[in-house]
Design a protein around this motif. Structure first.
Motif, short mmCIF file in Angstrom:
data_model
loop_
_atom_site.label_atom_id
_atom_site.label_comp_id
_atom_site.label_asym_id
_atom_site.label_seq_id
_atom_site.Cartn_x
_atom_site.Cartn_y
_atom_site.Cartn_z
N ASP A 158 0.84 -1.19 0.00
CA ASP A 158 0.00 0.00 0.00
C ASP A 158 0.88 1.24 0.00
O ASP A 158 2.05 1.20 0.37
CB ASP A 158 -0.91 -0.02 1.23
CG ASP A 158 -0.14 0.09 2.51
OD1 ASP A 158 -0.38 1.02 3.28
OD2 ASP A 158 0.73 -0.77 2.73
N ASP A 160 1.29 3.83 1.79
CA ASP A 160 1.97 4.26 3.01
C ASP A 160 3.23 3.44 3.25
O ASP A 160 4.31 3.98 3.51
CB ASP A 160 1.02 4.14 4.21
CG ASP A 160 -0.13 5.12 4.10
OD1 ASP A 160 0.15 6.31 3.90
OD2 ASP A 160 -1.29 4.69 4.19
N THR A 161 3.07 2.13 3.15
CA THR A 161 4.24 1.28 3.31
C THR A 161 5.29 1.60 2.28
O THR A 161 6.48 1.69 2.58
CB THR A 161 3.84 -0.20 3.17
OG1 THR A 161 2.81 -0.48 4.10
CG2 THR A 161 5.02 -1.09 3.42
N GLU A 163 5.87 4.32 0.84
CA GLU A 163 6.64 5.54 1.10
C GLU A 163 7.66 5.30 2.20
O GLU A 163 8.77 5.80 2.14
CB GLU A 163 5.73 6.71 1.46
CG GLU A 163 6.56 7.99 1.50
CD GLU A 163 5.76 9.23 1.79
OE1 GLU A 163 4.56 9.12 2.07
OE2 GLU A 163 6.37 10.31 1.73
N TRP A 164 7.27 4.53 3.20
CA TRP A 164 8.23 4.22 4.25
C TRP A 164 9.49 3.62 3.67
O TRP A 164 10.60 4.05 3.96
CB TRP A 164 7.61 3.22 5.24
CG TRP A 164 7.01 3.90 6.42
CD1 TRP A 164 5.69 4.12 6.65
CD2 TRP A 164 7.71 4.48 7.51
NE1 TRP A 164 5.52 4.80 7.81
CE2 TRP A 164 6.74 5.03 8.36
CE3 TRP A 164 9.04 4.58 7.84
CZ2 TRP A 164 7.08 5.69 9.54
CZ3 TRP A 164 9.39 5.23 9.01
CH2 TRP A 164 8.41 5.79 9.85
N LYS A 194 4.29 10.98 8.80
CA LYS A 194 3.58 9.75 8.43
C LYS A 194 3.29 8.89 9.65
O LYS A 194 2.22 8.29 9.76
CB LYS A 194 4.37 8.95 7.41
CG LYS A 194 4.28 9.54 6.03
CD LYS A 194 4.23 8.49 4.94
CE LYS A 194 2.94 7.72 4.95
NZ LYS A 194 1.76 8.55 4.69
N THR A 195 4.23 8.85 10.54
CA THR A 195 4.01 8.06 11.76
C THR A 195 2.76 8.56 12.47
O THR A 195 1.90 7.77 12.87
CB THR A 195 5.22 8.19 12.70
OG1 THR A 195 6.39 7.81 11.99
CG2 THR A 195 5.05 7.29 13.90
N GLU A 197 0.32 10.39 11.20
CA GLU A 197 -0.88 10.22 10.37
C GLU A 197 -1.41 8.80 10.42
O GLU A 197 -2.60 8.57 10.57
CB GLU A 197 -0.55 10.58 8.92
CG GLU A 197 -0.68 12.06 8.60
CD GLU A 197 -0.30 12.35 7.15
OE1 GLU A 197 -0.44 11.43 6.31
OE2 GLU A 197 0.13 13.47 6.87
N VAL A 198 -0.52 7.87 10.27
CA VAL A 198 -0.96 6.49 10.08
C VAL A 198 -1.18 5.77 11.39
O VAL A 198 -2.20 5.11 11.60
CB VAL A 198 0.07 5.72 9.22
CG1 VAL A 198 -0.39 4.27 9.05
CG2 VAL A 198 0.22 6.38 7.87
N GLN B 170 -1.05 8.20 -2.49
CA GLN B 170 -1.64 8.73 -1.26
C GLN B 170 -2.54 9.92 -1.58
O GLN B 170 -3.62 10.07 -1.00
CB GLN B 170 -0.53 9.17 -0.30
CG GLN B 170 0.15 8.00 0.37
CD GLN B 170 1.33 8.47 1.21
OE1 GLN B 170 1.18 9.17 2.19
NE2 GLN B 170 2.52 8.06 0.80
N GLU B 183 -3.32 16.91 5.13
CA GLU B 183 -2.59 15.75 4.62
C GLU B 183 -2.15 15.99 3.19
O GLU B 183 -1.01 15.72 2.80
CB GLU B 183 -3.47 14.49 4.66
CG GLU B 183 -3.92 14.06 6.03
CD GLU B 183 -5.32 14.55 6.32
OE1 GLU B 183 -5.65 15.68 5.87
OE2 GLU B 183 -6.09 13.82 6.98
#
Lengths: 249, 249
Positions: A158, A160-161, A163-164, A194-195, A197-198, B170, B183
């Motif tokens: 996904d 988010d992952t 982007e990490w 992000k931390t 946010e998610v 995103q 965001e």
DNA sequence: CTTGAAAGTGACGTTACGTCATTTTGTATA
DNA sequence: TATACAAAATGACGTAACGTCACTTTCAAG
């Protein structure tokens, strides 16, 4: 309706292959002449292209068949699995390459190469293998697996992952510039955002994640993007700098 | 003299494998009992190790047999050939990896994937590279082409590309919240940072790129990964907001 | 209606074994 | 020493994706 010959002309696929695909029910002709000669239509041509394409991705014919037959096939997982498989194969080849290069280099130094020489070299290389194998086998634990299974599908690609992972990889590129470099701090800030946010309302989860991250073996078990220790320490330091800067501001 | 069982214990090689090696005359037992049970000696164990080692280098059993039989085998050339072969195989896998990554990235952007979607993607990938190259050449001059190479190519798993895709995906998720949502603006800011980092001091180039992006036809001709119009417009609007906010600050 | 090309259908070969099924051998124990 | 049971042997089939004969039948042109 076109003949099998036309197919080979247009696609370069051999007659034998077409017959084989027919035989395994992967791609049957649209029709047949009275005498039994195969006839193909536009639909078959398209399907053939799809098959060829999927073959270039390294899928087996059986897998392709399943994919094209299943109306609601999970393409994403399928492609991801295939990618993992490909990566493993590449890794194998990488090891072969490494050993071959090593041997060739040693052979440049030794002038005479015969079976005896080779036997010596083999001894050396085999030792390394056994050590590695033993080391890996020693790292198995049942209880640790349960924890990993409780994690959400973090390796499911996904955004988010993704982007990490991307941020981590970028950090690695910038490591030489030090923890205070502006590029580094921008990335760290983004990570922090992000931390929040998610995972905002679940800090324990982050702790758990971080704990696994800090253990290379656990990370590998979990199928995480492999991150080396050095980088993790770098991230920790950079975070400290980031938080100090924020307090001052 | 040791039994076949001892061999499997010491080496992990199966009984079947030993029999097979015997069958193809790759490695015969030193002796047999009256009843025909195979007996191996120290020499055979060593040869077996050699075989195993050469197998890890990717040689076929036939090749290994030839090598070990030929008293004056040219090991150097043999290993070099094998290295070349391995490198070719690795390259093939690399291409597979590249295409797989490309597909997966696009799938992160599109949420629904079915056969129709796949057919579209296949069309894009099957397009020959020459057309793309020609089109891009006519649009950009030499210097800009260098920058163009840095353009996030969806196939490359490099961190910058990954982050672009992740950010785009995103944004898509947050579209409903409007262009001014925090965001969204955070993501836009990050995009801006990356644009500056990567393409730095060449704003005309970015304008030109953006122009192509906004035209689906041009994008397709250039071989860019497909991004739907709605999302592109959203990005543009959000950028405007972002720049206004920055001016005010 | 002939004829040669094209298409058809088997069948075997390829790699490096895994996996039965069946028979024979080795060995420990009663 | 007879017996039982493990271990070993042999043989055969299966794997993936076709290539390559060998032989027969169909198609289309003249």
């Amino acid at each position: 309706m076109i003949s099998i010959k036309e197919i080979t002309k247009q696609t370069g696929i051999t007659v034998r292959t077409m017959r084989y695909y027919d035989q395994i029910n992967l791609l049957s002709p649209a029709d047949k002449t009275e005498g039994g000669h195969r006839l193909y239509g536009e639909k078959e041509l398209i399907k053939l292209q799809e098959i060829q394409f999927l073959k270039t991705l390294g899928f087996s014919l059986q897998a392709i068949k399943d994919m094209l037959e299943n109306e609601n096939h999970d393409w994403f997982s399928g492609l991801q699995n295939q990618l993992n498989y490909i990566l493993k194969e590449k890794e194998k080849l990488g090891e072969m390459e490494s050993i071959l290069r090593g041997l060739l280099h040693e052979m440049v130094l030794e002038e005479q190469i015969d079976l005896l020489q080779l036997q010596k070299l083999i001894q050396i290389y085999q030792k390394d293998f056994h050590k590695r194998e033993a080391y890996l086998k020693q790292m198995f634990d049942q209880e640790e697996r349960k924890l990993l299974d409780m994690l959400p599908n973090i390796n499911h690609g996904d955004p988010d992952t993704m982007e990490w992972i991307a941020l981590m990889a970028q950090l690695k590129q910038h490591m030489l510039k030090g923890v205070s470099a502006p590029e580094v701090q921008r990335i760290i800030r983004r990570m922090d955002e992000k931390t929040v946010e998610v995972y905002g309302d679940c800090p324990e989860f982050i702790d758990k994640l971080w704990e696994i991250r800090k253990s290379p073996e656990k990370s590998q078990e979990a199928g995480f993007y492999p991150v080396d220790q050095e980088l993790l320490e770098f991230v920790e330091k950079a975070f400290v700098i980031f938080q100090n800067n924020r307090k001052e501001a």
